[in-house]
Design an enzyme around this catalytic site. Structure first.
Site, PDB file in Angstrom:
ATOM      1  N   ASP A 119      44.415  37.493  52.070  1.00  0.00           N
ATOM      2  CA  ASP A 119      44.079  36.895  53.364  1.00  0.00           C
ATOM      3  C   ASP A 119      42.588  36.636  53.418  1.00  0.00           C
ATOM      4  O   ASP A 119      41.802  37.337  52.781  1.00  0.00           O
ATOM      5  CB  ASP A 119      44.503  37.811  54.511  1.00  0.00           C
ATOM      6  CG  ASP A 119      46.015  37.824  54.722  1.00  0.00           C
ATOM      7  OD1 ASP A 119      46.682  36.833  54.345  1.00  0.00           O
ATOM      8  OD2 ASP A 119      46.520  38.808  55.261  1.00  0.00           O
ATOM      9  N   ASP A 133      49.869  31.177  55.604  1.00  0.00           N
ATOM     10  CA  ASP A 133      50.237  31.609  56.952  1.00  0.00           C
ATOM     11  C   ASP A 133      50.120  30.455  57.944  1.00  0.00           C
ATOM     12  O   ASP A 133      50.922  30.339  58.878  1.00  0.00           O
ATOM     13  CB  ASP A 133      49.357  32.771  57.413  1.00  0.00           C
ATOM     14  CG  ASP A 133      49.541  34.026  56.581  1.00  0.00           C
ATOM     15  OD1 ASP A 133      50.611  34.171  55.945  1.00  0.00           O
ATOM     16  OD2 ASP A 133      48.622  34.857  56.561  1.00  0.00           O
TER      17      ASP A 133
END
Length: 177
Positions: A114, A130
């Site tokens: 991330d 995402d």
């Protein structure tokens, strides 16, 4: 075929951004402002689901299996015409591409890379995949609620990637706008 090409390109973009972040930002400590005061790039490993849910690594195999099953269902839904609108098909393609992008991370590394941190609010750190998943799901739901023509009223032509009105009496095919 166009769906597969776009999905592969989306996965490549996701993986390139993750690769760049992993090589240029220190894990769990470094940050680079992308848009000052709005978004920073960080390097964080997430072994859970969205927002770190089910973290700890024990659910890795379940995430991988679920991604595989979901991807097959999307492919079947598009191939059979079950997902019958253009917007529905494209949003499903982006959801699948995002899921596969994160699945690649889980298979290779055991975690998802991330990197996007919102500076103006306290929100979960997320990645390109995402974004594809979230926006694709949102658009798919909007299409289900407000868009969508029923499959029985229209015929899909694979060669033109178009839906046509099904008018058997006149045998005239008019592209939908």
């Amino acid at each position: 075929m166009l769906y597969a090409i776009v999905a592969v390109l989306a996965i490549i973009v996701d993986q390139l951004v993750k690769y760049w972040v992993a090589g240029n930002i220190a894990l769990n400590t470094g940050a680079k402002e992308l848009i000052p005061g709005i978004v920073s790039l960080v390097n964080l490993h997430n072994d859970g689901a969205a927002f770190g849910f089910m973290g700890g690594g024990g659910a890795r195999i379940y995430f991988i299996v679920a991604c595989g099953v979901f991807t097959v269902l999307i492919i079947l839904g598009i191939a059979t015409g079950f997902i019958s609108t253009r917007i529905g098909r494209w949003s499903a393609v982006f959801v699948a591409a995002g899921g596969l992008g994160n699945c690649i991370d889980r298979v290779i590394s055991g975690y998802v890379q991330d990197m996007f941190k919102l500076d103006f609010m306290n929100f979960a750190i997320f990645n390109v995949a995402d974004i594809f998943i979230t926006v694709g799901c949102f658009v798919f739901i909007l299409d289900l609620l407000f868009g969508g023509r029923r499959e029985q009223d229209y015929v899909y032509d694979d060669e033109d990637d178009e839906f046509y009105e099904d008018d058997e009496e006149e045998e005239v095919r008019r592209p939908l706008l």
